[in-house]
Design a protein around this motif. Structure first.
Motif, PDB file in Angstrom:
ATOM      1  N   GLU A 178      -3.876  -8.385  -3.703  1.00  0.00           N
ATOM      2  CA  GLU A 178      -5.055  -7.507  -3.195  1.00  0.00           C
ATOM      3  C   GLU A 178      -4.746  -6.147  -2.629  1.00  0.00           C
ATOM      4  O   GLU A 178      -5.332  -5.357  -2.941  1.00  0.00           O
ATOM      5  CB  GLU A 178      -5.689  -8.671  -2.097  1.00  0.00           C
ATOM      6  CG  GLU A 178      -6.261  -9.756  -2.566  1.00  0.00           C
ATOM      7  CD  GLU A 178      -7.160  -9.622  -3.673  1.00  0.00           C
ATOM      8  OE1 GLU A 178      -8.066  -8.684  -3.289  1.00  0.00           O
ATOM      9  OE2 GLU A 178      -7.193 -10.306  -4.616  1.00  0.00           O
TER      10      GLU A 178
ATOM     11  N   GLU B 197       0.751  -1.069   0.124  1.00  0.00           N
ATOM     12  CA  GLU B 197      -0.279   0.071   0.041  1.00  0.00           C
ATOM     13  C   GLU B 197       0.814   1.302  -0.052  1.00  0.00           C
ATOM     14  O   GLU B 197       0.500   2.117  -0.689  1.00  0.00           O
ATOM     15  CB  GLU B 197      -0.813   0.054   1.217  1.00  0.00           C
ATOM     16  CG  GLU B 197      -2.084  -1.035   1.192  1.00  0.00           C
ATOM     17  CD  GLU B 197      -2.769  -0.781   2.466  1.00  0.00           C
ATOM     18  OE1 GLU B 197      -2.695  -0.061   3.250  1.00  0.00           O
ATOM     19  OE2 GLU B 197      -3.437  -1.899   2.691  1.00  0.00           O
TER      20      GLU B 197
ATOM     21  N   GLN C  81      -6.297  -2.643  -4.228  1.00  0.00           N
ATOM     22  CA  GLN C  81      -6.777  -1.746  -3.018  1.00  0.00           C
ATOM     23  C   GLN C  81      -6.463  -0.332  -3.076  1.00  0.00           C
ATOM     24  O   GLN C  81      -6.996   0.692  -3.145  1.00  0.00           O
ATOM     25  CB  GLN C  81      -7.017  -2.315  -1.912  1.00  0.00           C
ATOM     26  CG  GLN C  81      -7.541  -1.389  -0.711  1.00  0.00           C
ATOM     27  CD  GLN C  81      -6.620  -0.474  -0.010  1.00  0.00           C
ATOM     28  OE1 GLN C  81      -5.424  -0.754   0.313  1.00  0.00           O
ATOM     29  NE2 GLN C  81      -7.137   0.715   0.087  1.00  0.00           N
ATOM     30  N   SER C  82      -4.823  -0.332  -3.452  1.00  0.00           N
ATOM     31  CA  SER C  82      -4.285   1.045  -3.109  1.00  0.00           C
ATOM     32  C   SER C  82      -4.204   1.743  -4.434  1.00  0.00           C
ATOM     33  O   SER C  82      -3.635   2.676  -4.304  1.00  0.00           O
ATOM     34  CB  SER C  82      -3.083   0.762  -2.511  1.00  0.00           C
ATOM     35  OG  SER C  82      -2.156  -0.051  -3.134  1.00  0.00           O
TER      36      SER C  82
END
Length: 243
Positions: free
Chosen positions: A132, A96, A136-137
């Motif tokens: 994942e 992230e 998401q980021s």
């Protein structure tokens, strides 16, 4: 906008199959006319859903954009293998933050030493966590999680980076000074030790063999999973703040 990593798209019409298609249809419940992003090699392919098949989603390309979320510096995190499920957290948050690659290390004070078969399963899971987290980021690529190497081999790998930073609980240079004293590096290796920290001989090896700058994260001793996130976040922030 949902995003999915794919092989290089060809043409103006695409089809998503497998788990990603199931996720779009069953979890996200997306409909015809809605948009999503396909990502490959730091390019975003913005697409519109045109139809659904048996286990497939059909898309039409609307436009191609350069992904602007990738850091200006490639950071490789050299992480000593921690105990328990701490590595799950480290991988997720490091991706992230913007880490480019994660290299697992077995250092002198590592308590966790799984056998080869168990470690391969763990690395496979961590790679899925990385994917994942990249989705998401809004990352433009999926960082790799590499299988564990010895500390000596990690130091050799770190020589490929333009700058190496080893964070040591017994003190060192402040991070800002260590970075600002050099030209803007395109690649940085960041070394984080296990729960018991680095042996002094390991610190000396990294310094002598790879020219590592020994750094501190302040007066408080951080847990290995905390140190990994704080160090990588500060490195990327400081480099990007200079640009």
């Amino acid at each position: 906008m949902p995003r999915f990593f794919v092989n290089e798209p060809v043409g103006d019409f695409f089809e998503i199959l497998g788990n990603d298609a199931a996720h779009i249809m069953k979890s996200l419940r997306m409909q015809r006319g809605e948009m999503l992003t396909l990502c490959h090699n730091e390019l975003d392919y913005v697409c519109e859903i045109t139809d659904f098949g048996e286990g497939s989603v059909k898309l039409r390309l609307l436009r191609v954009e350069k992904c602007d979320s990738e850091p200006s510096v490639e950071v490789t995190l050299f992480q000593a293998l921690p105990k328990g499920d701490k590595m799950d957290f480290i991988v997720q948050k490091a991706v992230e933050i913007g880490v480019d690659e994660i290299v697992l290390m077995l250092t002198s004070r590592c308590v966790s030493r799984p056998d080869e078969k168990s470690l391969q399963k763990k690395v496979s899971r961590w790679q899925k966590i990385a994917e994942e987290a990249a989705k998401q980021s809004g990352r433009g690529r999926i960082p790799r999680v590499l299988e564990a190497v010895s500390f000596e081999n990690a130091v050799e790998i770190a020589k490929r980076s333009e700058k190496t930073l080893l964070f040591y609980e017994n003190g060192g240079s402040p991070l800002r000074g260590a970075i600002n004293n050099t030209e803007n590096p395109r690649s940085i290796a960041v070394f984080i030790g296990p729960e018991g920290g680095f042996e002094r001989t390991e610190v000396d090896l990294a310094s002598n063999a790879a020219g590592a700058t020994i750094c501190t994260l302040g007066r408080r001793i951080l847990r290995t999973e905390t140190a990994a996130i704080v160090a990588t976040a500060l490195v990327i922030y400081e480099i990007e703040a200079k640009n």
